[in-house]
Design an enzyme around this catalytic site. Structure first.
Site, PDB file in Angstrom:
ATOM      1  N   ASP A 197       0.819  -1.219   0.000  1.00  0.00           N
ATOM      2  CA  ASP A 197       0.000   0.000   0.000  1.00  0.00           C
ATOM      3  C   ASP A 197       0.851   1.267   0.000  1.00  0.00           C
ATOM      4  O   ASP A 197       0.467   2.277   0.597  1.00  0.00           O
ATOM      5  CB  ASP A 197      -0.955   0.023   1.208  1.00  0.00           C
ATOM      6  N   LYS A 229       1.917   2.117  -5.126  1.00  0.00           N
ATOM      7  CA  LYS A 229       2.571   1.601  -6.333  1.00  0.00           C
ATOM      8  C   LYS A 229       1.684   1.756  -7.562  1.00  0.00           C
ATOM      9  O   LYS A 229       2.167   2.035  -8.646  1.00  0.00           O
ATOM     10  CB  LYS A 229       2.924   0.117  -6.151  1.00  0.00           C
ATOM     11  N   GLY A 272      -4.126  -4.613  -3.983  1.00  0.00           N
ATOM     12  CA  GLY A 272      -5.182  -3.649  -4.301  1.00  0.00           C
ATOM     13  C   GLY A 272      -4.522  -2.372  -4.760  1.00  0.00           C
ATOM     14  O   GLY A 272      -3.818  -1.730  -3.990  1.00  0.00           O
ATOM     15  N   HIS A 273      -4.672  -2.045  -6.021  1.00  0.00           N
ATOM     16  CA  HIS A 273      -4.035  -0.841  -6.547  1.00  0.00           C
ATOM     17  C   HIS A 273      -5.100   0.193  -6.881  1.00  0.00           C
ATOM     18  O   HIS A 273      -5.958  -0.048  -7.728  1.00  0.00           O
ATOM     19  CB  HIS A 273      -3.193  -1.188  -7.786  1.00  0.00           C
ATOM     20  N   GLN A 318       2.348  -6.085  -3.217  1.00  0.00           N
ATOM     21  CA  GLN A 318       2.696  -6.094  -1.780  1.00  0.00           C
ATOM     22  C   GLN A 318       4.012  -5.307  -1.552  1.00  0.00           C
ATOM     23  O   GLN A 318       4.430  -4.566  -2.426  1.00  0.00           O
ATOM     24  CB  GLN A 318       2.802  -7.514  -1.221  1.00  0.00           C
TER      25      GLN A 318
HETATM   26  P1  IMP Z   1      -2.422 -12.858   2.276  1.00  0.00           P
HETATM   27  O1  IMP Z   1      -1.484 -12.372   1.207  1.00  0.00           O
HETATM   28  O2  IMP Z   1      -3.864 -12.660   1.956  1.00  0.00           O
HETATM   29  O3  IMP Z   1      -2.109 -14.265   2.703  1.00  0.00           O
HETATM   30  O4  IMP Z   1      -2.171 -11.974   3.599  1.00  0.00           O
HETATM   31  C1  IMP Z   1      -0.963 -12.047   4.351  1.00  0.00           C
HETATM   32  C2  IMP Z   1      -0.611 -10.671   4.910  1.00  0.00           C
HETATM   33  O5  IMP Z   1      -0.216  -9.799   3.840  1.00  0.00           O
HETATM   34  C3  IMP Z   1      -1.762  -9.966   5.625  1.00  0.00           C
HETATM   35  O6  IMP Z   1      -1.248  -9.214   6.698  1.00  0.00           O
HETATM   36  C4  IMP Z   1      -2.312  -9.023   4.560  1.00  0.00           C
HETATM   37  O7  IMP Z   1      -2.965  -7.928   5.119  1.00  0.00           O
HETATM   38  C5  IMP Z   1      -1.039  -8.628   3.851  1.00  0.00           C
HETATM   39  N1  IMP Z   1      -1.230  -8.237   2.448  1.00  0.00           N
HETATM   40  C6  IMP Z   1      -1.418  -9.042   1.390  1.00  0.00           C
HETATM   41  N2  IMP Z   1      -1.510  -8.331   0.262  1.00  0.00           N
HETATM   42  C7  IMP Z   1      -1.363  -7.052   0.586  1.00  0.00           C
HETATM   43  C8  IMP Z   1      -1.334  -5.828  -0.150  1.00  0.00           C
HETATM   44  O8  IMP Z   1      -1.459  -5.797  -1.369  1.00  0.00           O
HETATM   45  N3  IMP Z   1      -1.164  -4.694   0.581  1.00  0.00           N
HETATM   46  C9  IMP Z   1      -0.979  -4.713   1.921  1.00  0.00           C
HETATM   47  N4  IMP Z   1      -0.982  -5.820   2.653  1.00  0.00           N
HETATM   48  C10 IMP Z   1      -1.187  -6.991   2.003  1.00  0.00           C
END
Ligand code: IMP
Length: 420
Positions: free
Chosen positions: A14, A17, A41-42, A220
């Site tokens: 977040d 990007k 999420g972009h 991420q």
């Molecule tokens: P998962 O990728 O859904 O397994 O989540 C694992 C961790 O990564 C959690 O703390 C999510 O909130 C975080 N996370 C996954 N994708 C994103 C992203 O695009 N932005 C911010 N945090 C993310």
């Protein structure tokens, strides 16, 4: 854009990007996703519209050639919805989808929820099935890949194998019916996606030989990397810049790494966050910065900029320079703090520790700067025209990290961007 560029998040995701990929993709011919799935999420404000994209590369807005590489995990329903959204808006989608990418199946999403519920120490996943899908990939027995989705016989066999082996954990009453329903739905997705499926590694290697300009869009952030992040509070894929080599099947000889860092910090989900705030300043970041998850809607945790963490991210990603985002959000604060070091066992440390035991003990040491006033940031086109204290803040960071800040983002729109 002379070289290929990779956009890498320097914090916990977040970082903004999406906006920067959209901004830089103007110069690119191909925009590539190489890791993660629709957990990303972009949010991009462009052409008088707010786009919230999860899977399709952000270059879709400018009609670029798009690649989803083998390192990604694909929820076909999400991908088809995003393609349809662009096509309804009369934008042609030129997509190359790796046959080797893994498919997120309904049981992955169900298991993500169940596993999270059962965990003593919650991770706070996005519940998009990301972890269970990568688990199947590593386990290798009956994971479904994009190639399988377009092969009916294989798809049926794999779904059945998968559902029967997971039936007990999923507490299924009728595994046969569950498998048949998934088959019908996913066969349909395969038919819709068939025309995009290809050998993206070969495609990208050929395009590199033709000297096409390629922009790699990391998802991420650095500290969600499964190897180098704050494990176990990470995602399940590699998120650092070098993940693009395996996530696309290429070895770019010439590439610049643009590290994206927010002027303060946020994190969603659980895990270490040394500079986290719990006071009024947190509410300032939350409300002015609109810090609510694009994928889950969860309020993000907020804190001061952490330079020891940024220094490790620069090292891990081999960042050439930094894009500093959301500088405008700091406006209105009387004082701005920046963490320059940690104190760990009475020692002053200047880099984010590798060992989580040290991280647990790390107390941030702050440098305090004067705040700056709210101005019409949209009218500022040059770094020298920033409010004096905003300029001092940027100069301070640059001096501390030792690499240039090349772009400063001062608002969500494309034109609210300063090239330094
Ligand atoms: P998962 O990728 O859904 O397994 O989540 C694992 C961790 O990564 C959690 O703390 C999510 O909130 C975080 N996370 C996954 N994708 C994103 C992203 O695009 N932005 C911010 N945090 C993310």
């Amino acid at each position: 854009m002379d070289k290929n560029i990779v956009i890498a998040g320097m914090q916990f995701g977040d970082e903004g990007k999406g906006k920067i990929v959209d901004f830089l993709s103007e110069d690119a011919e191909i925009v590539v996703r190489y890791n993660g799935g629709d957990n990303a999420g972009h949010t991009i404000c462009a052409e008088n519209q707010i786009y919230k994209l999860h899977l399709i590369p952000s270059g879709a807005i400018l009609g670029k050639e798009l690649v989803i590489g083998n390192g990604c995990v694909v929820n076909p329903k999400i991908l088809i919805n995003e393609i349809n959204f662009f096509e309804k808006n009369r934008k042609k989608i030129n997509l190359y989808l790796s046959g080797r990418a893994h498919i997120i199946m309904p049981y992955h999403i169900a298991l993500d929820g169940m596993e999270e519920k059962a965990r003593m120490n919650k991770i706070g996943t996005t519940k998009r099935g990301i972890g269970p899908c990568y688990m199947d990939k590593a386990e290798r027995t009956c994971a479904v890949r994009v190639y399988d989705l377009v092969d009916e016989k294989l798809l049926m066999k794999k779904i059945k194998q998968n559902v029967y082996s997971k039936a007990l954990v999923l507490e299924l009453d009728n595994a046969e019916e569950y498998a048949n329903d998934i088959f019908k739905e996913y066969k349909g997705y395969g038919e819709l996606l068939k025309k995009y499926v290809c050998d993206t590694s070969r495609y990208l290697n050929e395009k590199m030989k033709e000297n096409k300009k390629i922009l790699f869009e990391g998802a991420q952030g650095c500290f969600l990397d499964v190897d180098f992040g704050t494990y176990p509070f990470t995602t399940s894929s590699n998120t650092i810049s070098s993940a693009l080599f395996c996530g696309c099947g290429i070895f770019p000889k010439s590439i610049e790494v643009r590290g994206i860092a927010k002027a303060y910090m946020t994190r969603v989900g659980e895990g270490y966050f040394p500079t986290e705030l719990f006071d009024e300043t947190k509410n300032h970041f939350l409300n002015i910065g609109k810090e609510f998850g694009t994928t889950t809607g969860r309020p993000r945790r907020c804190g001061w900029l952490d330079l020891p963490l940024l220094k490790r991210a620069i090292m891990l990603n081999a960042a050439d320079d930094i894009v500093l985002t959301k500088l405008d959000v700091l406006a209105g604060l009387k004082k701005i703090k920046v963490c320059t070091h940690y104190e760990i066992d009475s020692k002053k440390v200047d880099m984010f520790p590798d060992n989580p035991m040290d991280l647990k003990k790390a107390k941030p040491i702050y440098h305090e700067l004067d705040g700056f006033e709210n101005v019409d940031f949209g009218r500022i086109k040059k770094r020298k025209d920033l409010p004096l204290n905003a300029k001092k803040y940027v100069d301070f960071i640059e001096k501390e990290i030792g690499i240039p800040i090349k772009i400063i983002s001062i608002g969500p729109g494309r034109n609210e961007t300063i090239l330094c």
